[in-house]
Design an enzyme around this catalytic site. Structure first.
Site, short mmCIF file in Angstrom:
data_model
loop_
_atom_site.label_atom_id
_atom_site.label_comp_id
_atom_site.label_asym_id
_atom_site.label_seq_id
_atom_site.Cartn_x
_atom_site.Cartn_y
_atom_site.Cartn_z
N LYS A 112 48.38 62.78 32.71
CA LYS A 112 48.63 62.71 31.27
C LYS A 112 50.11 62.92 30.93
O LYS A 112 50.56 62.53 29.87
CB LYS A 112 47.74 63.69 30.53
CG LYS A 112 46.28 63.28 30.68
CD LYS A 112 45.35 63.97 29.74
CE LYS A 112 43.95 63.36 29.79
NZ LYS A 112 43.20 63.73 31.01
C1 LIG Z 1 42.06 63.10 31.39
C2 LIG Z 1 41.75 63.11 32.82
C3 LIG Z 1 40.90 62.14 33.38
C4 LIG Z 1 40.20 61.11 32.54
O1 LIG Z 1 41.10 60.20 31.96
P1 LIG Z 1 40.65 59.33 30.71
O2 LIG Z 1 41.86 58.59 30.28
O3 LIG Z 1 40.14 60.29 29.69
O4 LIG Z 1 39.58 58.43 31.20
C5 LIG Z 1 40.71 62.17 34.74
N1 LIG Z 1 41.30 63.09 35.53
C6 LIG Z 1 42.12 64.03 35.02
C7 LIG Z 1 42.73 65.02 35.94
C8 LIG Z 1 42.38 64.06 33.66
O5 LIG Z 1 43.20 64.99 33.16
#
Ligand SMILES: *Cc1c(COP(=O)(O)O)cnc(C)c1O
Length: 462
Positions: A112
């Site tokens: 993210k």
């Molecule tokens: C947010 C997240 C996901 C999922 O991603 P999305 O975009 O919500 O599908 C998977 N793994 C980790 C470590 C995350 O922080």
């Protein structure tokens, strides 16, 4: 470039407006009215370029005249300067034809950061130019919140409030949210699940009086600028394995469908992606929907991959918009049915989804077994989310097409689950080794809209 709502009933906005707004006023999500294409020659020319240069070329056509080229290059360069790896998103080989795209070298050790660091710099630039202030409110299952706080801490024109489910995030995730000491950072622990936190944030956006009074802005995964930032690493990874002259497939550990939807956009731009595999944990609404057409939330079961413990997958609405032939009315109707318990995807739309997406599910035991097996076989320590991806990828691989699994978080972010599965302790990188010693600051809140709104108003009045 103009942005339209998936529900077809909100004002058309510029890139900058869509970014600052987040959710559309008809409850929909913003999408570009057309998707710019890159030719095979454009894609070939990305080979050997820095991550930042690829980011510039891939994202630039979506921005319209929001920034000059020099301004946008500066924004990108500041966004990725704090990453702990020169390649930003390095690709590692796991097995013949199976690769791991490491997306955890940012400041909070999860993918993210790619989107959030960019959005922090975009917001700062836009707000400084306009002299405005915003109040960012987001819901998090752990990683979004820490990434948002890290991206916005200490900025002058922004307050950042993060709602996370009390007791349901890992200690590292919680500490990353509660230890920044800047006065514009507010970590709120809500009594409930992630879906409750997300629902309250949606309610705040639908409360137009509150929304306007506090200058509400959203940076959850529904924010178009976040999706766009994530398109970039699909390009860097595919190009390093031979695109545009060779196809690749991706497996994406999925919760809110933002990351895998970015892959869909990359494919629509012309990147030769064969399959996009949606990998879910035991909270498998997306896998069930893609296999049976039924989209019916049935309650969250907490797992060792908590950032995917989701039953309402907000960005799936964007995929539905394209599957339904860009018919906002049809999407609005599905979302009404969802409020009443669920919906069934039409045969035509399901077929359209299956042209791009496969899906698979990985339960808790399979997740642990994958961490342990991958450690033994490759020396790579996977976080539980990445392990869900690797497990599903292994069941889906086709010979002749390289598979790239997205490693979405660093194992040190989920040390207990990793230790239990593999017997290995995953140490934090040197630059955050003192996380456990810093004082924490958080506010407990009930799952109650008006109480949360009152608290936010009080906090930003100072
Ligand atoms: C947010 C997240 C996901 C999922 O991603 P999305 O975009 O919500 O599908 C998977 N793994 C980790 C470590 C995350 O922080």
């Amino acid at each position: 470039m103009k942005y339209i709502s998936t529900r077809g009933n909100a004002p058309t906005l510029s890139f900058e407006e869509a970014m600052l707004t987040g959710l559309a006023r008809d409850g929909g999500l913003y999408l570009p009215e057309s998707i710019p294409e890159m030719s095979p020659a454009d894609i070939r020319a990305l080979e050997g370029q820095s991550y930042e240069e690829v980011a510039f070329r891939v994202m630039r056509p979506f921005l319209g005249d929001a920034f000059t080229d020099a301004e946008f290059r500066g924004i990108i360069s500041r966004a990725y300067a704090g990453f702990g790896h020169a390649a930003r998103a390095p690709l590692k080989q796991l097995d013949s034809g199976h690769f791991l795209l490491e997306l955890f070298h940012g400041p909070t050790l999860a993918f993210k950061d790619f989107a959030m660091q960019l959005i922090g710099q975009l917001f700062e630039f836009s707000l400084k130019r306009s002299g405005k202030r915003v109040c960012i409110v987001g819901a998090t299952s752990g990683d979004t919140g820490s990434a948002a706080i890290e991206a916005f801490r200490g900025l002058d024109a922004v307050d950042v409030f993060v709602l996370y489910p009390h007791g349901r995030v890992s200690e590292v995730q919680r500490r990353q949210m509660t230890t920044p000491s800047e006065g514009n950072v507010h970590a709120l622990a809500i009594d409930g699940h992630f879906d409750d936190a997300q629902a309250r944030v949606k309610d705040m956006f639908n409360d137009f009086e509150f929304r306007d009074a506090v200058g509400l802005a959203g940076v959850n995964s529904i924010n178009w600028a976040r999706v766009l930032a994530q398109v970039v690493y699909y390009f860097t990874a595919a190009v390093s394995l031979g695109a545009p002259d060779r196809k690749v497939s991706f497996t994406v550990p999925t919760g809110n469908f933002g990351d895998v939807f970015a892959g869909f956009i990359a494919r629509r731009m012309g990147l030769p992606i064969d399959r996009l595999v949606v990998a879910t944990n035991q909270n498998d609404i997306l896998h069930r929907c893609l296999s049976t057409s039924e989209y019916k939330p049935d309650g969250v079961i907490p797992s060792i991959s908590p950032s995917m413990d989701i039953q309402v997958s907000s960005n799936f609405e964007r995929a539905l918009y394209y599957a339904y032939g860009e018919d906002g009315g049809a999407v609005a109707q599905l979302m009404d049915e969802l409020k009443a318990g669920g919906f069934s995807v039409s045969q035509g739309a399901l077929q359209a989804l299956r042209e791009t997406f496969d899906s698979g599910r990985c339960d808790e035991n399979e997740t642990r077994a994958t961490i342990s097996r991958t450690w033994a076989g490759t020396g790579e320590l996977l976080c539980p989310h990445s392990a869900v991806g690797v497990h599903v990828a292994e069941t889906m691989r086709q010979t002749g097409v390289p598979m790239i699994t997205l490693a979405t978080a660093h194992p040190a972010k989920f040390p207990d689950a990793v230790q239990e599965a593999s017997g290995q302790h995953a140490p934090l990188p040197e630059r955050m080794a003192d996380l456990y010693d810093r004082p924490e600051r958080l506010t407990r809140v009930a799952n109650d809209l008006s109480a949360i709104e009152t608290l936010i108003k009080e906090r930003i009045a100072h």
